[in-house]
Design a protein around this motif. Structure first.
Motif, short mmCIF file in Angstrom:
data_model
loop_
_atom_site.label_atom_id
_atom_site.label_comp_id
_atom_site.label_asym_id
_atom_site.label_seq_id
_atom_site.Cartn_x
_atom_site.Cartn_y
_atom_site.Cartn_z
N GLU A 55 13.24 4.92 4.23
CA GLU A 55 12.05 5.77 4.11
C GLU A 55 10.79 4.98 4.44
O GLU A 55 9.91 5.47 5.15
CB GLU A 55 11.96 6.34 2.69
CG GLU A 55 12.99 7.43 2.42
CD GLU A 55 13.09 7.75 0.93
OE1 GLU A 55 13.75 8.75 0.61
OE2 GLU A 55 12.54 7.01 0.10
N LEU A 56 10.72 3.78 3.92
CA LEU A 56 9.54 2.95 4.18
C LEU A 56 9.45 2.58 5.65
O LEU A 56 8.37 2.59 6.23
CB LEU A 56 9.59 1.69 3.32
CG LEU A 56 9.28 1.90 1.84
CD1 LEU A 56 9.66 0.69 1.03
CD2 LEU A 56 7.81 2.24 1.66
N ARG A 93 16.17 1.14 -4.08
CA ARG A 93 14.89 1.86 -4.03
C ARG A 93 13.84 1.01 -4.71
O ARG A 93 14.11 0.39 -5.73
CB ARG A 93 15.00 3.23 -4.72
CG ARG A 93 15.89 4.17 -3.93
CD ARG A 93 15.77 5.61 -4.34
NE ARG A 93 16.42 6.43 -3.33
CZ ARG A 93 15.77 6.99 -2.32
NH1 ARG A 93 14.48 6.85 -2.22
NH2 ARG A 93 16.43 7.69 -1.43
N PHE A 94 12.65 1.00 -4.13
CA PHE A 94 11.57 0.15 -4.63
C PHE A 94 10.39 1.00 -5.04
O PHE A 94 10.05 1.99 -4.39
CB PHE A 94 11.13 -0.81 -3.53
CG PHE A 94 12.21 -1.76 -3.08
CD1 PHE A 94 12.30 -3.04 -3.60
CD2 PHE A 94 13.15 -1.35 -2.13
CE1 PHE A 94 13.29 -3.90 -3.18
CE2 PHE A 94 14.15 -2.22 -1.71
CZ PHE A 94 14.21 -3.50 -2.24
N SER A 95 9.76 0.61 -6.12
CA SER A 95 8.53 1.26 -6.53
C SER A 95 7.53 0.20 -6.97
O SER A 95 7.93 -0.86 -7.46
CB SER A 95 8.79 2.25 -7.66
OG SER A 95 9.81 1.79 -8.50
N ALA A 96 6.25 0.49 -6.76
CA ALA A 96 5.24 -0.45 -7.17
C ALA A 96 5.23 -0.56 -8.69
O ALA A 96 5.36 0.44 -9.39
CB ALA A 96 3.87 0.00 -6.65
N GLY A 154 0.82 -1.22 0.00
CA GLY A 154 0.00 0.00 0.00
C GLY A 154 0.85 1.26 0.00
O GLY A 154 0.64 2.18 -0.79
N ALA A 155 1.86 1.26 0.86
CA ALA A 155 2.75 2.42 0.96
C ALA A 155 3.49 2.64 -0.36
O ALA A 155 3.63 3.76 -0.85
CB ALA A 155 3.75 2.22 2.09
N LEU A 156 3.92 1.54 -0.96
CA LEU A 156 4.66 1.60 -2.22
C LEU A 156 3.78 2.18 -3.32
O LEU A 156 4.23 3.00 -4.14
CB LEU A 156 5.12 0.19 -2.59
CG LEU A 156 6.58 -0.02 -2.95
CD1 LEU A 156 7.50 0.75 -2.04
CD2 LEU A 156 6.90 -1.50 -2.91
#
Lengths: 142, 142
Positions: free
Chosen positions: A43-44, A80-83, A30-32
DNA sequence: GAGCAAATGCAACAAAGTTGCATTTGCGTG
DNA sequence: CACGCAAATGCAACTTTGTTGCATTTGCTC
């Protein structure tokens, strides 16, 4: 097979990926998906509050393994991660790193066209990474 | 003002830079000038044997501050140091990093010309950093 | 050769990840 | 609905890369 305009919920995405739907995963995904830029682990962690550090690392890797997230390293070498399937505004980029003050400047220049890759290689992201001395630091001779 | 073909000794370089000539500094600068590629802190530590970790970090920063060494970050974000005025074969480079196996591939393609920089910025190094999936990893769907 | 600032060495800490193992939880089955 | 098992979580500990504080040693100048 009707066109879906409603975005899929995190739970549906996890189920579709064939992995267990757990509270931590729902929160992370959800945060992503709510984030507007690729998020680092730190950050997460700050955003989510009380998720275990290691669990967060593992959830992020799991999401990436199952195609729900993209894992990339930023200029500093931090993951770094992104949906996946979310628009990512700052994707291809030209950076200038000052070797004296360490500052990073995002140049407006368009990244150059990537060179031809060997057979089988698939390009996902490109960074044109320049290093040198920024205007402020080249002022003082030190 | 006669042409010098004899390379200056580390001691002479330190003196010329106006910093103290110490045993650890001589060893570090010597190793740096003997190296054929930019060296990481870990590599130098292994090479030199018994220098203190922190001292090594500080010596490298001191050498960089006084123009005797160049400090740059590699693709992984790790600092690498090379002696100034030494030939550096792998300087400008195109890298491809596999986001799945983490492998780094050096492509033979020439790096593209750097974009125009803002006033006062001085370019020292450029990396064209590509990320994606390498041939071996794109084989197995995983 | 003495004095002092500069450099070294040590201990400790920080950020970013990883690994091992015990406990908990999701979820398919009966 | 409850049972059981694999999968996921949470905790402790360790690694790598780098930084900071402080006491001791060393280089260099007078």
């Amino acid at each position: 097979m009707n066109a879906q305009t409603i975005p899929p919920t995190p739970a549906a995405l996890l189920r579709a990926a064939g992995i267990k739907v757990t509270q931590p995963r729902l929160r992370v995904l959800g945060a992503l998906r709510a984030a507007t830029r690729p998020m680092s682990h730190a950050e997460l962690e700050a955003l989510l509050g009380d998720v275990d550090r290691v669990t967060l690392y593992r959830i992020l890797d799991t999401l990436a393994d199952h195609g729900l997230a993209t894992k990339a390293t930023d200029v500093r070498g931090v993951f770094r991660f992104s949906a996946t399937d979310m628009p990512r505004p700052h994707d291809d980029h030209v950076h200038f790193r000052c070797s004296r003050c360490g500052g990073v400047f995002c140049l407006k220049a368009a990244p150059p066209p990537p060179p031809r890759l060997p057979r089988g290689f698939r390009l996902e992201e490109a960074d044109f990474d320049l290093r040198g001395v920024c205007a402020k630091c080249s002022g003082r001779t030190s």
